[in-house]
Design a protein around this motif. Structure first.
Motif, short mmCIF file in Angstrom:
data_model
loop_
_atom_site.label_atom_id
_atom_site.label_comp_id
_atom_site.label_asym_id
_atom_site.label_seq_id
_atom_site.Cartn_x
_atom_site.Cartn_y
_atom_site.Cartn_z
N GLU A 138 0.84 -1.21 0.00
CA GLU A 138 0.00 0.00 0.00
C GLU A 138 0.87 1.26 0.00
O GLU A 138 0.59 2.22 -0.72
CB GLU A 138 -0.92 0.00 1.22
CG GLU A 138 -1.85 1.19 1.28
CD GLU A 138 -2.79 1.16 2.47
OE1 GLU A 138 -3.85 1.80 2.38
OE2 GLU A 138 -2.48 0.52 3.49
N LYS A 162 -1.46 6.41 5.61
CA LYS A 162 -2.17 5.26 6.20
C LYS A 162 -1.21 4.10 6.43
O LYS A 162 -1.27 3.44 7.47
CB LYS A 162 -3.32 4.81 5.29
CG LYS A 162 -4.51 5.73 5.30
CD LYS A 162 -5.72 5.10 4.63
CE LYS A 162 -5.50 4.91 3.14
NZ LYS A 162 -6.70 4.47 2.43
N SER A 163 -0.34 3.85 5.48
CA SER A 163 0.64 2.79 5.61
C SER A 163 1.57 3.03 6.80
O SER A 163 1.86 2.12 7.57
CB SER A 163 1.44 2.66 4.31
OG SER A 163 2.45 1.70 4.43
N GLU A 205 -3.88 11.74 -3.07
CA GLU A 205 -4.35 10.38 -2.74
C GLU A 205 -3.15 9.47 -2.44
O GLU A 205 -3.19 8.67 -1.51
CB GLU A 205 -5.17 9.82 -3.90
CG GLU A 205 -5.80 8.49 -3.62
CD GLU A 205 -6.64 7.98 -4.79
OE1 GLU A 205 -6.72 6.75 -4.93
OE2 GLU A 205 -7.20 8.80 -5.54
N GLY A 235 1.13 3.97 -2.97
CA GLY A 235 0.95 5.39 -2.67
C GLY A 235 2.05 6.24 -3.26
O GLY A 235 1.80 7.33 -3.80
N ASP A 287 -2.36 7.53 1.04
CA ASP A 287 -2.09 6.09 1.12
C ASP A 287 -0.80 5.82 1.89
O ASP A 287 -0.73 4.89 2.70
CB ASP A 287 -1.98 5.47 -0.28
CG ASP A 287 -3.32 5.39 -1.00
OD1 ASP A 287 -4.38 5.59 -0.36
OD2 ASP A 287 -3.31 5.11 -2.22
#
Length: 67
Positions: free
Chosen positions: A11, A40-41, A33, A15, A37
């Motif tokens: 991910e 979040k990772s 975006e 990203g 990503d």
């Protein structure tokens, strides 16, 4: 490394690719975006590290209690 760790790394790499593609095409939405990503990772990585540390601490306490 677990399957979840591998998925999380994938991910993050995806990203990075999105961010690079967005910057190359002047697509701010795609670049943002990609950054999201990656964030979040990173958060998942830190959460897994904390989980592992907590698990190690509990195991140590339980091990010490059994002595």
């Amino acid at each position: 490394m677990s399957i979840d760790d591998l998925k999380n790394k994938a991910e993050g790499v995806a990203g990075q690719a999105k961010e690079a593609a967005g910057e190359a095409t002047n697509n701010d939405d795609l670049a943002n975006e990609g950054r999201a990503d990656q964030t979040k990772s990173d958060i998942k990585d830190k959460a897994n590290e904390l989980k592992d540390k907590a698990s190690d601490a509990v195991n140590k306490v339980l091990g010490d209690a059994q002595k």
